[in-house]
Design a protein around this motif. Sequence first.
Motif, mmCIF file in Angstrom:
data_model
loop_
_atom_site.group_PDB
_atom_site.id
_atom_site.type_symbol
_atom_site.label_atom_id
_atom_site.label_comp_id
_atom_site.label_asym_id
_atom_site.label_seq_id
_atom_site.Cartn_x
_atom_site.Cartn_y
_atom_site.Cartn_z
ATOM 1 N N UNK A 57 8.665 6.649 -7.451
ATOM 2 C CA UNK A 57 7.565 5.494 -7.870
ATOM 3 C C UNK A 57 7.580 4.264 -7.428
ATOM 4 N N UNK A 58 8.891 3.948 -7.298
ATOM 5 C CA UNK A 58 9.106 2.442 -6.770
ATOM 6 C C UNK A 58 8.515 2.379 -5.085
ATOM 7 N N UNK A 59 8.700 3.527 -4.577
ATOM 8 C CA UNK A 59 8.486 3.487 -3.084
ATOM 9 C C UNK A 59 6.648 3.302 -3.199
ATOM 10 N N UNK A 60 6.239 4.049 -4.033
ATOM 11 C CA UNK A 60 4.738 4.091 -4.266
ATOM 12 C C UNK A 60 4.139 2.807 -4.451
ATOM 13 N N UNK A 61 4.973 2.128 -5.343
ATOM 14 C CA UNK A 61 4.561 0.699 -5.602
ATOM 15 C C UNK A 61 4.647 -0.242 -4.629
ATOM 16 N N UNK A 62 5.777 -0.218 -3.961
ATOM 17 C CA UNK A 62 6.085 -1.094 -2.913
ATOM 18 C C UNK A 62 4.814 -0.899 -1.831
ATOM 19 N N UNK A 63 4.415 0.197 -1.449
ATOM 20 C CA UNK A 63 3.477 0.646 -0.625
ATOM 21 C C UNK A 63 2.044 -0.032 -1.000
ATOM 22 N N UNK A 64 1.755 -0.074 -2.297
ATOM 23 C CA UNK A 64 0.474 -0.264 -2.878
ATOM 24 C C UNK A 64 0.453 -1.788 -2.608
ATOM 25 N N UNK A 65 1.882 -2.518 -2.941
ATOM 26 C CA UNK A 65 1.761 -3.967 -3.188
ATOM 27 C C UNK A 65 1.715 -4.435 -1.682
ATOM 28 N N UNK A 66 2.088 -3.839 -0.820
ATOM 29 C CA UNK A 66 1.923 -4.067 0.634
ATOM 30 C C UNK A 66 0.566 -4.062 1.448
ATOM 31 N N UNK A 67 0.284 -2.710 1.035
ATOM 32 C CA UNK A 67 -1.432 -2.492 1.482
ATOM 33 C C UNK A 67 -2.468 -3.352 0.523
ATOM 34 N N UNK A 68 -2.294 -3.327 -0.610
ATOM 35 C CA UNK A 68 -3.221 -3.905 -1.559
ATOM 36 C C UNK A 68 -4.602 -3.231 -1.550
ATOM 37 N N UNK A 69 -4.355 -1.854 -1.381
ATOM 38 C CA UNK A 69 -5.322 -0.948 -1.345
ATOM 39 C C UNK A 69 -4.920 0.329 -1.491
ATOM 40 N N UNK A 70 -5.406 1.284 -2.628
ATOM 41 C CA UNK A 70 -4.868 2.246 -2.988
ATOM 42 C C UNK A 70 -5.019 3.586 -2.062
ATOM 43 N N UNK A 71 -6.237 3.539 -1.425
ATOM 44 C CA UNK A 71 -6.416 4.800 -0.605
ATOM 45 C C UNK A 71 -5.670 4.567 0.605
ATOM 46 N N UNK A 72 -5.592 3.505 1.312
ATOM 47 C CA UNK A 72 -4.775 3.211 2.438
ATOM 48 C C UNK A 72 -3.318 3.404 2.369
ATOM 49 N N UNK A 73 -2.612 3.044 0.940
ATOM 50 C CA UNK A 73 -1.432 3.321 0.525
ATOM 51 C C UNK A 73 -1.180 4.969 0.445
ATOM 52 N N UNK A 74 -2.257 5.508 -0.179
ATOM 53 C CA UNK A 74 -1.902 7.015 -0.547
ATOM 54 C C UNK A 74 -2.033 7.608 0.918
ATOM 55 N N UNK A 75 -2.706 7.233 1.839
ATOM 56 C CA UNK A 75 -2.664 7.699 3.197
ATOM 57 C C UNK A 75 -1.364 7.568 3.940
ATOM 58 N N UNK A 76 -0.816 6.272 3.904
ATOM 59 C CA UNK A 76 0.316 6.083 4.572
ATOM 60 C C UNK A 76 1.558 6.958 3.901
ATOM 61 N N UNK A 77 1.480 7.177 2.558
ATOM 62 C CA UNK A 77 2.617 7.553 2.065
ATOM 63 C C UNK A 77 2.335 9.509 2.294
ATOM 64 N N UNK A 78 1.225 9.930 2.365
ATOM 65 C CA UNK A 78 1.078 11.137 2.525
ATOM 66 C C UNK A 78 0.619 11.836 1.270
#
Length: 114
Positions: free
Chosen positions: A5-26
């Motif tokens: 969950x923390x990794x997911x949060x950090x990715x969203x905080x870096x991207x500031x865009x949920x769809x792009x963060x989800x794509x990068x996280x796979x």
Amino acid sequence: MNITQLRNFVMVAEELHFPRAAERLGIPLASLYSSIEKLEEEVGHPIITRGKNTTVTRAGNVLLEEARERIAAAPEPAVQKKAPAGGKAKANKGKGRAPAVKGQPKPYKKRQGR
């Protein structure tokens, strides 16, 4: 707090865009949303404001620093081996039975007359 969950949060905080963060996280977008919601419930404050412009709240900025520290201190996730492709095909359910084919009458059955 779960490291995933923390990794997911950090990715969203870096991207500031949920769809792009989800794509990068796979991962699927829905599971990213639910992961952030669970983290917000655990913290007790909203950490990300959703809308036209996704932003990180004050509580989110505090959590972001802590999350990065915890992620750095955590061991790397174990690499999962992929299962070999293919497997045993089960076309026949038993001896002497042919597989059912869509649109074809069942073997050894008479068609009902009109």
